[in-house]
Design an enzyme around this catalytic site. Structure first.
Site, PDB file in Angstrom:
ATOM      1  CB  SER B 167      -1.078 -19.634  58.928  1.00 20.95           C
ATOM      2  OG  SER B 167      -1.085 -20.568  59.965  1.00 20.95           O
ATOM      3  NE  ARG B 237       9.499 -25.898  61.345  1.00 26.34           N
ATOM      4  CZ  ARG B 237       8.814 -24.962  60.697  1.00 26.34           C
ATOM      5  NH1 ARG B 237       7.804 -24.367  61.286  1.00 26.34           N
ATOM      6  NH2 ARG B 237       9.140 -24.620  59.471  1.00 26.34           N
ATOM      7  CG  ASP B 333      -5.289 -25.666  55.777  1.00 24.28           C
ATOM      8  OD1 ASP B 333      -4.994 -26.338  56.784  1.00 24.28           O
ATOM      9  OD2 ASP B 333      -5.181 -24.426  55.736  1.00 24.28           O
ATOM     10  CG  HIS B 366      -1.718 -24.619  57.242  1.00 24.30           C
ATOM     11  ND1 HIS B 366      -2.777 -23.744  57.106  1.00 24.30           N
ATOM     12  CD2 HIS B 366      -0.800 -23.974  57.998  1.00 24.30           C
ATOM     13  CE1 HIS B 366      -2.505 -22.628  57.751  1.00 24.30           C
ATOM     14  NE2 HIS B 366      -1.319 -22.737  58.300  1.00 24.30           N
ATOM     15  CG  ASP B 367       3.558 -25.640  54.736  1.00 22.68           C
ATOM     16  OD1 ASP B 367       3.238 -24.713  55.503  1.00 22.68           O
ATOM     17  OD2 ASP B 367       4.558 -26.366  54.912  1.00 22.68           O
TER      18      ASP B 367
END
Lengths: 218, 399
Positions: B167, B237, B333, B366-367
């Site tokens: 990232s 967040r 992602d 994405h994680d």
């Protein structure tokens, strides 16, 4: 999967060995459609080659990168355009040209980015293929063409003669070539093209672009 | 390139004999020569906090710099001092793990602009003795990397064996390869992009607006008033967290399941598990992160556009690069999709760089780079082993 060095690999496919023997040590090589990286691994570890690869299938890519080979997941039909002219001493395209949408464009790209190209193709005019079509009236199948017509990835099959004619049309010189028979025995392509075209199951050729770039890279 | 004073500090780093040695440190950099930021301001006597794992070898050739993502920090593989949780890349760093602390010396620093000890809006400005707050200069990814380079000077490391990050960490990796190609042997940008897309910027803007709309933000001077914009930061967040997961993963984790109830309440409580989960993500985040730091770091990411600095041609950022690249992306992602990684690969091909590229099949979104993805770890381990061979690092063990 093992971390593959050629020391632990079993014998390489005969056509790959022929290709490897055409490549000078310590040269820069791009293997287009490098599969699981057998040829690249041999070239990098035994011939000190600066080897790169492109492979479409993610299993092959992951195996290659896991083995420390510099391979990218990509499609040769689009990704070859990225490379600069003359980026490699050799560009290898093994048993893949017949599966491409635009074989002529691909061949031109190989000649652009490599000082030399090494191409291997299955020979559609191999006599058992002719026999099957002529006598049985069915689409040819053999160890070189193992797929049935409705599942084959080979959409642009040609004979050795056809391929030589395309090279002529593109002003590409065949520096040397080998023809493999069914048992894997190889002979030089030589001048007797009609014979090779009948008895060769596949051909492996070393190509160089004629014209202004010819001789520049010796 | 090496600055005086580096030898003593790195001797201290090497002092311990523990197998999985870890040290937490904070250095003041830019005393003799200030850090020239992209915005034009020179940063002098600024702190950088970092953590190391493993041991630097005698040749100083086995260092790997780990670059953290937007809300990460230097506690990549050690307990977090504020949350007490294990490191964000515990799964990756340690003895026998892909970033093997038996072989490599891992350095991870809190980015410039961060809030875990490095210079940033929640730190003291040495010139005034006051909190920086919004008087902290707007920084860029390149600024973060230049500060890290000063840290390496301090540690006496001329060349990194590798620099890796996912990232925003991947953006730093790309900047490292571009700004200091001779100081990087191998570069591994993961789940990243060479520029921030309109969509990326848009999501960040939502987060920033949430923070700034919180009355407790107080124009950025909340520390001075003894308040903190917890609600705004939590919303930021929550919005961002959605972008880190795939739709499939969210569905699999929560579906439409209800939270501790069998029927909906016809109100605005967290009826759904996914709501409860997001609220929890928001609330726990504000305990460890500073709202202004969130503004600064998201801004740095938005400004990131490598090609723009090189005549609009990304390949120019890597011309004649000696670096070995390994670009990795994940199928699910959608924040930094594979197409972005492919763009990087195409640019590297255009300069005939040595590059590997694999798209890893994963449903984690994405994680994926943070979680247990065996194929990712296998590919990474193989690439590092191959690169170590080329670099001439000893195989296995650290001797």
């Amino acid at each position: 999967m093992n971390v593959t060095t050629s020391a632990v690999r079993t014998a390489m496919r005969i056509d790959l060995q022929l290709i490897a023997d055409m490549i000078e040590p310590a040269s820069r090589v791009l293997d287009v459609g490098c599969g699981d990286g057998a040829l690249l691994d041999y070239l990098v570890n035994l011939k000190g080659v600066d080897g790169r690869g492109i492979e479409l299938g993610s299993d092959g890519v992951n195996a290659c990168v896991s083995a420390g080979l510099s391979v990218i997941q990509g499609d040769a039909e689009t990704d070859l355009f990225d490379y600069p002219d003359g980026a490699f001493d050799y560009v290898v395209l093994s048993q893949t040209l017949q599966a491409m949408r635009a074989p002529k464009t691909t061949l031109e790209q190989l000649m652009r980015i490599g000082r030399r190209a090494i191409v291997s193709i299955p020979n559609f005019a191999y006599w058992p293929h002719r026999w099957r079509l002529l006598v049985d009236g069915q689409m040819p199948m053999s160890t070189a063409l193992p797929y049935r017509w409705f599942e084959t990835p080979n959409i642009h099959l040609c004979s050795i003669r056809d391929f030589v004619a395309l090279c002529d049309a593109l002003d590409i010189a065949i520096e040397c070539g080998h023809v493999l028979d069914r048992r894997g025995a190889s002979r030089p392509l030589g001048r007797w093209l009609m014979r090779a075209n009948l008895f060769g199951q596949q051909a492996v050729v070393l190509l160089r672009q004629n014209g202004e770039r010819a001789g520049a890279g010796t | 390139m090496k600055e005086p004073g580096g030898a003593a500090a790195s001797a201290a780093v090497e002092a311990s004999e523990a197998a999985f040695e870890t040290t937490a440190r904070r250095v003041i950099l830019g005393h003799e020569r200030s850090l020239r930021l992209d915005c034009g301001i020179g940063l002098r006597d600024f702190p950088l906090a970092y953590q190391t794992y493993g041991r630097l070898n005698a040749e100083r050739s086995n260092a790997i710099l780990v670059c953290h993502a937007l809300t990460g920090d230097q506690y990549a593989a050690s307990l977090h001092p504020r949350t007490g949780k294990s490191g964000w890349w515990d799964i990756m760093i340690g003895p026998g793990k892909p970033l093997d602390t038996e072989r490599y010396f891992i350095v991870c620093s809190n980015v410039l602009g961060g809030c875990m000890g490095s210079a940033g809006p929640s730190e003291i400005d040495p010139a005034t003795g006051e909190l920086w707050s919004l008087s902290f200069p707007v920084i860029t990814i390149a600024d973060m990397v230049r500060a890290q380079a000063m840290l390496l000077d301090h540690l006496g490391i001329d060349q990194l064996f590798a620099v890796i990050g996912g990232s925003m960490g991947g953006m730093q990796v790309l900047e490292w390869a571009s700004l200091f190609p001779e100081r990087v042997f191998a570069a591994i940008p993961v789940a990243t992009a060479a520029h921030h897309s309109a969509q990326n910027i848009a999501f960040h803007e939502v987060g920033r607006q949430a923070i700034m709309a919180d009355p407790d933000w107080m124009g950025g001077e909340y520390w001075r008033h003894g308040r903190r914009p917890h609600r705004g930061l939590a919303v930021a967040r929550m919005a961002a967290h959605i972008t880190y997961l795939s739709e499939g993963k969210l569905h699999q984790k929560f579906g439409r399941r209800l939270q501790d109830r069998t029927v909906v309440t016809y109100g605005f409580d967290a009826d759904f598990q996914v709501e409860s989960y997001l609220r929890h993500q928001g609330i726990s985040f504000v305990e460890r992160f500073d709202a202004n730091a969130y503004l600064y770091i998201t801004r740095a990411m938005d400004y990131f556009d490598m090609a723009a600095r090189h005549g609009g041609v990304l390949a120019n950022a890597f011309r004649d690069t000696p670096v070995r690249f390994c670009v990795l992306s994940f199928t699910s992602d959608w924040l930094y999709p594979t197409a972005q990684s492919r763009r990087i690969v195409h640019a590297l091909n255009a300069v005939a760089a040595n590059v590997s590229f694999a798209e890893i099949v994963s449903d984690a979104g994405h994680d994926a780079f943070l979680v247990d993805e065996p194929e990712f770890h296998r590919v990474l381990r193989g690439f590092l082993t191959g690169a170590a061979q080329h670099r001439g690092l000893p195989m296995g063990g650290r001797k």
